[in-house]
Design a protein around this motif. Structure first.
Motif, PDB file in Angstrom:
ATOM      1  N   LEU A   1      56.266  24.074  38.529  1.00 60.09           N
ATOM      2  CA  LEU A   1      56.072  25.069  37.474  1.00 60.09           C
ATOM      3  C   LEU A   1      54.708  25.716  37.644  1.00 60.09           C
ATOM      4  CD1 LEU A   1      57.351  22.919  34.475  1.00 60.09           C
ATOM      5  CD2 LEU A   1      58.639  24.644  35.726  1.00 60.09           C
ATOM      6  N   VAL A   2      54.691  27.035  37.636  1.00 60.25           N
ATOM      7  CA  VAL A   2      53.437  27.770  37.782  1.00 60.25           C
ATOM      8  C   VAL A   2      53.298  28.743  36.628  1.00 60.25           C
ATOM      9  CG1 VAL A   2      52.079  29.307  39.220  1.00 60.25           C
ATOM     10  CG2 VAL A   2      53.509  27.554  40.289  1.00 60.25           C
ATOM     11  N   GLU A   3      52.231  28.588  35.888  1.00 61.20           N
ATOM     12  CA  GLU A   3      51.983  29.423  34.712  1.00 61.20           C
ATOM     13  C   GLU A   3      51.066  30.589  35.044  1.00 61.20           C
ATOM     14  OE1 GLU A   3      51.824  25.669  31.563  1.00 61.20           O
ATOM     15  OE2 GLU A   3      50.204  27.117  31.695  1.00 61.20           O
ATOM     16  N   SER A   4      51.163  31.614  34.231  1.00 59.97           N
ATOM     17  CA  SER A   4      50.238  32.737  34.297  1.00 59.97           C
ATOM     18  C   SER A   4      50.191  33.411  32.931  1.00 59.97           C
ATOM     19  CB  SER A   4      50.660  33.735  35.374  1.00 59.97           C
ATOM     20  OG  SER A   4      51.948  34.244  35.103  1.00 59.97           O
ATOM     21  N   GLY A   5      49.146  34.216  32.720  1.00 57.36           N
ATOM     22  CA  GLY A   5      49.098  35.027  31.516  1.00 57.36           C
ATOM     23  C   GLY A   5      48.110  34.600  30.459  1.00 57.36           C
ATOM     24  N   GLY A   6      47.428  33.486  30.653  1.00 59.45           N
ATOM     25  CA  GLY A   6      46.444  33.088  29.660  1.00 59.45           C
ATOM     26  C   GLY A   6      45.221  33.988  29.701  1.00 59.45           C
ATOM     27  N   GLY A   7      44.307  33.778  28.746  1.00 60.58           N
ATOM     28  CA  GLY A   7      43.092  34.579  28.733  1.00 60.58           C
ATOM     29  C   GLY A   7      42.429  34.589  27.382  1.00 60.58           C
ATOM     30  N   LEU A   8      41.505  35.534  27.234  1.00 59.85           N
ATOM     31  CA  LEU A   8      40.743  35.693  26.000  1.00 59.85           C
ATOM     32  C   LEU A   8      41.241  36.917  25.255  1.00 59.85           C
ATOM     33  CD1 LEU A   8      38.262  35.066  24.177  1.00 59.85           C
ATOM     34  CD2 LEU A   8      36.918  36.484  25.755  1.00 59.85           C
TER      35      LEU A   8
END
Length: 127
Positions: free
Chosen positions: A4-11
């Motif tokens: 599983l590879v996540e993306s899209g997080g941030g401030l």
């Protein structure tokens, strides 16, 4: 084995939106029930949202109902968490998780039901 590879997080500022994505490989995606969990500093990991294999059923923790939406695209082997109206208390590391289920309609709502976990992505909401 499932990766599983996540993306899209941030401030983001309070009231803003983010969309998390989690791409799965190693198993037929339509055989996987999917979920999102989060862990804030000093707190235990908690359930956020989950979706069945078919995508027809979902469940949310009370604190995000009406603000977050979980969805999946079985053609892209990806599950999403759309987060709107974000609050500072949503700040946490968010984890995508997967498990195989026989029933296409089952929603897995507890950590112990999940066999595979992503590495986590940080979401920070500033006030």
């Amino acid at each position: 084995q499932v990766q599983l590879v996540e993306s899209g997080g941030g401030l983001v500022q309070a009231g803003g939106s983010l969309r998390l994505s989690c791409a799965a490989s190693g198993r037929v995606f339509s055989m996987l029930a999917m979920g999102w969990f989060r862990q804030a500093p000093g707190k235990e990991r908690e359930f956020v949202a989950a979706i069945s294999r078919s995508g027809g059923n979902s469940n949310y923790v009370e604190s995000v109902k009406g603000r977050f939406t979980i969805s999946r695209d079985n053609a892209k082997n990806t599950v999403y968490l759309q987060m709107n109206s974000l609050k500072p208390e949503d700040t946490a590391v968010y984890y995508c998780a997967a498990t195989t289920t026989r029933d296409r309609t089952v929603v897995a709502g507890t950590m112990k039901e999940y066999d595979y976990w992503a590495q986590g992505t940080q979401v920070t909401v500033s006030s």
